[in-house]
Write a protein that holds these residues in place. Structure first.
Motif, PDB file in Angstrom:
ATOM      1  N   GLU A 134      -7.287  17.837   5.353  1.00 30.43           N
ATOM      2  CA  GLU A 134      -5.918  18.373   5.423  1.00 30.43           C
ATOM      3  C   GLU A 134      -5.129  17.570   6.457  1.00 30.43           C
ATOM      4  O   GLU A 134      -5.721  17.063   7.406  1.00 30.43           O
ATOM      5  CB  GLU A 134      -5.937  19.858   5.800  1.00 30.43           C
ATOM      6  CG  GLU A 134      -6.500  20.754   4.716  1.00 30.43           C
ATOM      7  CD  GLU A 134      -5.711  20.742   3.411  1.00 30.43           C
ATOM      8  OE1 GLU A 134      -4.597  20.170   3.340  1.00 30.43           O
ATOM      9  OE2 GLU A 134      -6.211  21.307   2.436  1.00 30.43           O
ATOM     10  N   PRO A 135      -3.848  17.385   6.255  1.00 28.39           N
ATOM     11  CA  PRO A 135      -3.000  18.070   5.292  1.00 28.39           C
ATOM     12  C   PRO A 135      -2.936  17.396   3.925  1.00 28.39           C
ATOM     13  O   PRO A 135      -2.212  17.832   3.045  1.00 28.39           O
ATOM     14  CB  PRO A 135      -1.624  18.021   5.966  1.00 28.39           C
ATOM     15  CG  PRO A 135      -1.632  16.695   6.673  1.00 28.39           C
ATOM     16  CD  PRO A 135      -3.054  16.538   7.171  1.00 28.39           C
ATOM     17  N   TYR A 136      -3.716  16.337   3.718  1.00 24.70           N
ATOM     18  CA  TYR A 136      -3.600  15.536   2.499  1.00 24.70           C
ATOM     19  C   TYR A 136      -4.252  16.182   1.284  1.00 24.70           C
ATOM     20  O   TYR A 136      -3.773  16.006   0.160  1.00 24.70           O
ATOM     21  CB  TYR A 136      -4.149  14.131   2.752  1.00 24.70           C
ATOM     22  CG  TYR A 136      -3.543  13.520   3.985  1.00 24.70           C
ATOM     23  CD1 TYR A 136      -2.164  13.317   4.070  1.00 24.70           C
ATOM     24  CD2 TYR A 136      -4.317  13.210   5.091  1.00 24.70           C
ATOM     25  CE1 TYR A 136      -1.592  12.801   5.223  1.00 24.70           C
ATOM     26  CE2 TYR A 136      -3.747  12.689   6.243  1.00 24.70           C
ATOM     27  CZ  TYR A 136      -2.384  12.494   6.298  1.00 24.70           C
ATOM     28  OH  TYR A 136      -1.810  11.996   7.437  1.00 24.70           O
ATOM     29  N   ALA A 152      -4.176  19.230   0.305  1.00 20.58           N
ATOM     30  CA  ALA A 152      -3.236  20.169  -0.311  1.00 20.58           C
ATOM     31  C   ALA A 152      -2.205  19.450  -1.179  1.00 20.58           C
ATOM     32  O   ALA A 152      -1.641  20.047  -2.101  1.00 20.58           O
ATOM     33  CB  ALA A 152      -2.541  20.999   0.764  1.00 20.58           C
TER      34      ALA A 152
END
Length: 166
Positions: A19-21, A23
């Motif tokens: 995260e945040p990738y 999501a």
């Protein structure tokens, strides 16, 4: 080997990105044809992108070649040089070691599909062009680092080119 039964192919959703990738990969799924066939030297997947979905972060591979071909819908290919609209039958390829970050995005109102074929190098490094992150693959395991090689400890803003990312 007999004809492959696509209904028996493993389907992967989600992402191994931290995260945040992770999501950001909602709306992407892939049918793992190479896995179904037991292939070990290269991967073959059919990726579906729902409207608004992205296939990946923009990236390039150190040791792996990639080939992509749009099968359905209209997708946007984003590379270092800019954006290209891709329609069924349109192809693109990326040679290993060439630092041209790329990804497909679905900006249309219908699902899009593309075939992706890539080398399965036992050791690999992929660099993400727009974020300070790399993935290192070795021994069947993935490890994320910053682009300077230090261990991943979470998202940090990327410094402008030419400045220290630490």
């Amino acid at each position: 080997m007999p004809k492959l039964d696509l209904a028996k192919a493993p389907v992967k959703t989600g992402s191994i990105y931290p995260e945040p990738y992770a999501a950001q990969m909602v709306g992407r799924s892939s049918i793992r044809l190479g896995e179904l066939a037991g292939l070990t030297q290269f991967g073959v997947n059919i990726v579906t992108l729902e409207p608004g979905a992205v296939a990946s972060l923009r990236h390039w591979h150190l040791r792996e070649d990639e080939f992509g071909m749009v099968l359905e819908g209209e997708l946007t290919l984003i590379e270092d040089e800019g954006e290209t609209i891709m329609r069924p039958g349109d192809c693109a390829a990326w040679k290993a070691g060439v630092a041209n970050g790329h990804r497909f995005v679905n900006r249309s109102d219908r699902p899009g599909k593309f075939l992706i074929v890539g080398t399965k190098s036992p050791e690999e490094v992929a660099t993400y062009s727009d974020v300070d992150m790399q993935i290192h693959i070795a021994g069947g395991k993935a490890r994320f680092t910053y682009q300077d090689g230090s261990d991943w400890a979470g998202h940090r803003d990327r410094a402008p080119k030419g400045e220290n990312n630490g």
